[in-house]
Design an enzyme around this catalytic site. Structure first.
Site, PDB file in Angstrom:
ATOM      1  N   LYS A 251       0.883  -1.172   0.000  1.00  0.00           N
ATOM      2  CA  LYS A 251       0.000   0.000   0.000  1.00  0.00           C
ATOM      3  C   LYS A 251       0.917   1.217   0.000  1.00  0.00           C
ATOM      4  O   LYS A 251       1.246   1.776   1.051  1.00  0.00           O
ATOM      5  CB  LYS A 251      -0.922  -0.044   1.226  1.00  0.00           C
TER       6      LYS A 251
HETATM    7  C1  LIG Z   1      -6.318  -0.708  -4.141  1.00  0.00           C
HETATM    8  C2  LIG Z   1      -7.042  -1.221  -2.938  1.00  0.00           C
HETATM    9  N1  LIG Z   1      -7.561  -2.464  -2.946  1.00  0.00           N
HETATM   10  C3  LIG Z   1      -8.215  -2.958  -1.891  1.00  0.00           C
HETATM   11  C4  LIG Z   1      -8.388  -2.224  -0.737  1.00  0.00           C
HETATM   12  C5  LIG Z   1      -9.115  -2.811   0.442  1.00  0.00           C
HETATM   13  O1  LIG Z   1      -8.200  -3.072   1.469  1.00  0.00           O
HETATM   14  P1  LIG Z   1      -8.658  -3.046   2.993  1.00  0.00           P
HETATM   15  O2  LIG Z   1      -9.824  -3.939   3.104  1.00  0.00           O
HETATM   16  O3  LIG Z   1      -7.493  -3.580   3.739  1.00  0.00           O
HETATM   17  O4  LIG Z   1      -8.988  -1.656   3.331  1.00  0.00           O
HETATM   18  C6  LIG Z   1      -7.877  -0.926  -0.678  1.00  0.00           C
HETATM   19  C7  LIG Z   1      -8.027  -0.113   0.528  1.00  0.00           C
HETATM   20  O5  LIG Z   1      -7.118   0.011   1.281  1.00  0.00           O
HETATM   21  C8  LIG Z   1      -7.172  -0.422  -1.794  1.00  0.00           C
HETATM   22  O6  LIG Z   1      -6.664   0.817  -1.776  1.00  0.00           O
END
Ligand SMILES: Cc1ncc(COP(=O)(O)O)c(C=O)c1O
Length: 310
Positions: free
Chosen positions: A157
């Protein structure tokens, strides 16, 4: 955005308006940062952070993948976040930890630029809105492909990587849709611009697996667990684009958006949110708000009241 009073910055609590960086900060130029999006919910036990440990672990992993040495460990960041929520007097909030290369050296191998760390908390309602959670969203398959593991790191991330999500989201929004769905380079389905994706096919929940250039979402993991506990079969496998249009049901999950049904993809109607979506959404909402005993271990309760006065 709704301001809070304090932001935690490199070990100190500073006033929201004073939490500033130098314009020559490395991360501002090259996107060299890693971050998290976390939510804290009001529960009977007090404000509780959903899957805090897992989020902090992913932050550490993202930092490791981009060779950013974090000056603070997960325990320190956890403690700082608890104190920040108390000081800001929040019962529920969005939590944004960010670590980035700061000011001190330019160029691409700036090992001496410090790694600055902040945690901010503020009130932020459902990312796609409450109406979207009830009625579902209209989504559009993006012409922009999801970042490939041959060039970047979908599992991290990382700040710079979000330019990809921003292109997709902007294209979808400009075309009048609420969310974008990104495919990989060979046309396989990956995820939304900020959420993981599930479809229902012949009664089975299907979601792309880890090699499909997805972010390893914490909501995704939680929803898989909840679905299995409710007795729904879940399969992690590649999804073809046409399966989006033929799905019995489809939904997105992410920390910011929570669980959002999809009611239309590329003008193919999927209909009102289906039963499986509704059942899982309700259970997930209950888990987030501490209403399900078996998922209480997912909550990191922020003890109240604060013993520290400012
Ligand atoms: C590109 C992306 N995919 C999926 C997610 C979902 O991840 P999470 O459930 O950990 O927030 C996020 C959010 O953080 C994201 O930015």
């Amino acid at each position: 955005m709704e301001k809070s009073e304090w932001i935690w910055m490199n070990g100190e609590f500073v006033a929201w308006d004073d939490a500033k960086v130098h314009v020559l900060s490395h991360g501002l130029h090259y996107g060299t940062g890693v971050f998290e999006g976390i939510r804290c919910y009001e529960t009977d036990r007090g404000p509780a952070i959903f899957r805090h440990r897992e989020h902090l672990e992913r932050l550490e992993n993202s930092a490791e993948l981009y060779y950013l040495p974090l000056p603070y460990g997960a325990d320190e960041l956890r403690g700082a976040t608890h104190e920040l929520i108390r000081r800001n007097g929040l019962r529920s909030c969005y939590i944004r930890p960010l670590a980035f290369r700061g000011y001190g050296e330019m160029g691409l191998y700036a090992k001496s630029a410090p790694v600055d760390v902040i945690v901010a908390v503020w009130s932020w309602g459902a990312y796609l809105g409450d109406e979207a959670k009830r009625r579902g969203v209209r989504a559009k398959v993006s012409s922009w492909r999801r970042i490939s593991p041959t060039g970047l790191i979908p599992h991290a991330k990382a700040s710079g990587q979000y330019l990809n999500s921003i292109l997709a989201k902007t294209e979808a929004a400009n075309a009048g849709y609420e969310e974008a769905i990104l495919l990989d380079e060979v046309g396989g389905v990956c995820e939304g611009s900020g959420e993981n994706l599930f479809v229902v096919r012949e009664g089975t929940l299907v979601t792309p697996g880890h090699t499909a250039s997805i972010l390893d979402g914490i909501s995704r993991k939680s929803v898989i667990q909840i679905a299995e506990d409710l007795g729904y079969p879940v399969v992690e496998r590649d999804i073809a684009r046409s399966e989006l249009y033929l799905a019995e049901e489809a939904f997105l999950v992410g920390t910011a958006a929570e669980l959002v049904p999809i009611r239309e993809i590329d003008d193919h109607p999927l209909g009102e949110p289906g039963e499986i979506t509704r059942v899982i959404q309700a259970r997930y909402e209950d888990a987030l708000h501490g209403r399900v005993d078996e998922y209480l271990e997912w909550l990191d309760v922020v003890e109240q009241p604060s013993k520290v006065t400012t």
